[in-house]
Design a protein around this motif. Structure first.
Motif, PDB file in Angstrom:
ATOM      1  N   SER A  26     -28.756  39.328 -38.869  1.00 26.04           N
ATOM      2  CA  SER A  26     -30.078  38.785 -39.202  1.00 26.04           C
ATOM      3  C   SER A  26     -30.937  38.636 -37.951  1.00 26.04           C
ATOM      4  N   VAL A  27     -30.318  38.339 -36.816  1.00 32.44           N
ATOM      5  CA  VAL A  27     -31.052  38.259 -35.554  1.00 32.44           C
ATOM      6  C   VAL A  27     -31.604  39.633 -35.194  1.00 32.44           C
ATOM      7  N   LEU A  28     -30.776  40.650 -35.336  1.00 29.96           N
ATOM      8  CA  LEU A  28     -31.201  42.014 -35.019  1.00 29.96           C
ATOM      9  C   LEU A  28     -32.332  42.452 -35.941  1.00 29.96           C
ATOM     10  N   VAL A  29     -32.202  42.214 -37.228  1.00 31.78           N
ATOM     11  CA  VAL A  29     -33.242  42.591 -38.184  1.00 31.78           C
ATOM     12  C   VAL A  29     -34.546  41.855 -37.872  1.00 31.78           C
TER      13      VAL A  29
ATOM     14  N   LEU B 160     -36.168  43.456 -34.894  1.00 31.22           N
ATOM     15  CA  LEU B 160     -36.752  44.759 -35.217  1.00 31.22           C
ATOM     16  C   LEU B 160     -38.040  44.599 -36.018  1.00 31.22           C
ATOM     17  N   VAL B 161     -38.042  43.700 -36.991  1.00 28.91           N
ATOM     18  CA  VAL B 161     -39.262  43.448 -37.769  1.00 28.91           C
ATOM     19  C   VAL B 161     -40.357  42.917 -36.853  1.00 28.91           C
ATOM     20  N   SER B 162     -39.993  42.014 -35.955  1.00 29.12           N
ATOM     21  CA  SER B 162     -40.968  41.479 -35.001  1.00 29.12           C
ATOM     22  C   SER B 162     -41.552  42.586 -34.132  1.00 29.12           C
ATOM     23  N   ALA B 163     -40.701  43.498 -33.695  1.00 27.64           N
ATOM     24  CA  ALA B 163     -41.173  44.596 -32.845  1.00 27.64           C
ATOM     25  C   ALA B 163     -42.192  45.463 -33.577  1.00 27.64           C
TER      26      ALA B 163
ATOM     27  N   SER C 210     -35.267  49.756 -31.372  1.00 27.59           N
ATOM     28  CA  SER C 210     -33.799  49.738 -31.399  1.00 27.59           C
ATOM     29  C   SER C 210     -33.220  50.124 -30.048  1.00 27.59           C
ATOM     30  N   VAL C 211     -33.795  51.138 -29.428  1.00 23.68           N
ATOM     31  CA  VAL C 211     -33.338  51.543 -28.093  1.00 23.68           C
ATOM     32  C   VAL C 211     -33.559  50.402 -27.102  1.00 23.68           C
ATOM     33  N   GLY C 212     -34.720  49.783 -27.168  1.00 23.38           N
ATOM     34  CA  GLY C 212     -35.009  48.661 -26.270  1.00 23.38           C
ATOM     35  C   GLY C 212     -34.058  47.500 -26.466  1.00 23.38           C
ATOM     36  N   LEU C 213     -33.750  47.183 -27.723  1.00 21.59           N
ATOM     37  CA  LEU C 213     -32.809  46.091 -27.995  1.00 21.59           C
ATOM     38  C   LEU C 213     -31.409  46.438 -27.497  1.00 21.59           C
ATOM     39  N   ALA C 214     -30.996  47.677 -27.710  1.00 18.73           N
ATOM     40  CA  ALA C 214     -29.668  48.087 -27.238  1.00 18.73           C
ATOM     41  C   ALA C 214     -29.578  47.933 -25.719  1.00 18.73           C
ATOM     42  N   ILE C 215     -30.601  48.392 -25.017  1.00 20.82           N
ATOM     43  CA  ILE C 215     -30.603  48.253 -23.561  1.00 20.82           C
ATOM     44  C   ILE C 215     -30.622  46.778 -23.178  1.00 20.82           C
ATOM     45  N   GLY C 216     -31.450  46.007 -23.854  1.00 21.28           N
ATOM     46  CA  GLY C 216     -31.564  44.586 -23.543  1.00 21.28           C
ATOM     47  C   GLY C 216     -30.272  43.823 -23.737  1.00 21.28           C
ATOM     48  N   TYR C 217     -29.502  44.196 -24.752  1.00 24.42           N
ATOM     49  CA  TYR C 217     -28.237  43.518 -24.994  1.00 24.42           C
ATOM     50  C   TYR C 217     -27.104  44.022 -24.110  1.00 24.42           C
ATOM     51  N   LEU C 218     -27.226  45.245 -23.608  1.00 24.16           N
ATOM     52  CA  LEU C 218     -26.147  45.809 -22.797  1.00 24.16           C
ATOM     53  C   LEU C 218     -26.349  45.635 -21.293  1.00 24.16           C
ATOM     54  N   ALA C 219     -27.597  45.658 -20.858  1.00 26.58           N
ATOM     55  CA  ALA C 219     -27.871  45.616 -19.418  1.00 26.58           C
ATOM     56  C   ALA C 219     -28.060  44.178 -18.941  1.00 26.58           C
ATOM     57  N   ALA C 220     -27.827  43.982 -17.681  1.00 25.18           N
ATOM     58  CA  ALA C 220     -28.081  42.679 -17.071  1.00 25.18           C
ATOM     59  C   ALA C 220     -29.573  42.394 -17.135  1.00 25.18           C
TER      60      ALA C 220
ATOM     61  N   ALA D 122     -29.058  53.379 -32.282  1.00 28.13           N
ATOM     62  CA  ALA D 122     -29.404  52.373 -31.272  1.00 28.13           C
ATOM     63  C   ALA D 122     -29.261  50.964 -31.822  1.00 28.13           C
ATOM     64  N   ALA D 123     -29.637  50.751 -33.093  1.00 19.75           N
ATOM     65  CA  ALA D 123     -29.456  49.426 -33.698  1.00 19.75           C
ATOM     66  C   ALA D 123     -27.973  49.100 -33.821  1.00 19.75           C
ATOM     67  N   GLY D 124     -27.160  50.100 -34.105  1.00 19.84           N
ATOM     68  CA  GLY D 124     -25.711  49.890 -34.156  1.00 19.84           C
ATOM     69  C   GLY D 124     -25.147  49.495 -32.803  1.00 19.84           C
ATOM     70  N   VAL D 125     -25.637  50.125 -31.753  1.00 17.53           N
ATOM     71  CA  VAL D 125     -25.208  49.762 -30.401  1.00 17.53           C
ATOM     72  C   VAL D 125     -25.634  48.329 -30.088  1.00 17.53           C
ATOM     73  N   ALA D 126     -26.879  47.993 -30.429  1.00 20.48           N
ATOM     74  CA  ALA D 126     -27.364  46.625 -30.186  1.00 20.48           C
ATOM     75  C   ALA D 126     -26.552  45.617 -30.994  1.00 20.48           C
ATOM     76  N   TRP D 127     -26.258  45.929 -32.241  1.00 20.13           N
ATOM     77  CA  TRP D 127     -25.483  45.028 -33.088  1.00 20.13           C
ATOM     78  C   TRP D 127     -24.085  44.823 -32.519  1.00 20.13           C
ATOM     79  N   SER D 128     -23.475  45.897 -32.033  1.00 21.97           N
ATOM     80  CA  SER D 128     -22.151  45.769 -31.408  1.00 21.97           C
ATOM     81  C   SER D 128     -22.219  44.875 -30.181  1.00 21.97           C
ATOM     82  N   ALA D 129     -23.279  45.028 -29.406  1.00 24.51           N
ATOM     83  CA  ALA D 129     -23.425  44.197 -28.206  1.00 24.51           C
ATOM     84  C   ALA D 129     -23.634  42.731 -28.572  1.00 24.51           C
TER      85      ALA D 129
END
Length: 157
Positions: free
Chosen positions: A3-6, A9-12, A56-66, A138-145
């Motif tokens: 729900s946080v991810l969704v 994404l809706v906010s974006a 989704s790409v931005g969220l994935a990077i944001g959750y994975l990178a420092a 990308a959303a799947g990567v972010a969700w995993s992170a």
């Protein structure tokens, strides 16, 4: 966590919408781009939905990178996608190898959808499929992170 991810994404998409409307308004009123009301509507909807892939790409990077490098990394990825996707120069003038890669990128496919709408051509399903694949992967990567916060903490620390 999903729900946080969704929500993000809706906010974006909602944050992107005023910029999309502004770009369309400038195109129409300043650059005299003439499209039908239907074309403007389809173009606005496509760009809004296409922004999901980039969000989704931005969220994935944001959750994975420092935190210290996430912005710079995201910016670099977007610039790279734009360059290789043919947004700085027409895709036809890119080297053949880059043209092959360009067709796999969300930047190229989102622009292609816009070019098709503007020229009155039908929407290409393969372009939509590429955008959907980028958004889902990308959303799947972010969700995993999100589900593995200790990976994020370890990388940030």
């Amino acid at each position: 966590s999903s729900s946080v991810l969704v929500a993000k994404l809706v906010s974006a998409v909602l944050v992107a919408l005023p910029a999309i409307v502004l770009v369309c308004s400038v195109a129409h009123f300043v650059k005299n781009v003439q499209l039908t009301a239907g074309q403007w509507g389809v173009l606005t909807a496509e760009m809004s939905l296409g922004s999901l892939a980039f969000a989704s790409v931005g969220l994935a990077i944001g959750y994975l990178a420092a935190a210290e490098v996430a912005f710079a990394l995201t910016y670099g990825v977007y610039i790279g996608l734009s360059a290789v996707g043919g947004l700085f120069v027409p895709p036809a003038v890119l080297p053949a190898g880059i043209q092959d890669w360009a067709h796999l990128l969300p930047s190229y496919r989102l622009a292609e959808l816009g070019w098709r709408v503007a020229s009155g051509q039908p929407i290409d399903g393969s372009g939509l499929l590429v955008l959907i694949c980028w958004a889902v992967i990308a959303a799947g990567v972010a969700w995993s992170a999100i589900r593995r916060p200790r990976l994020r903490t370890r990388r940030a620390g």
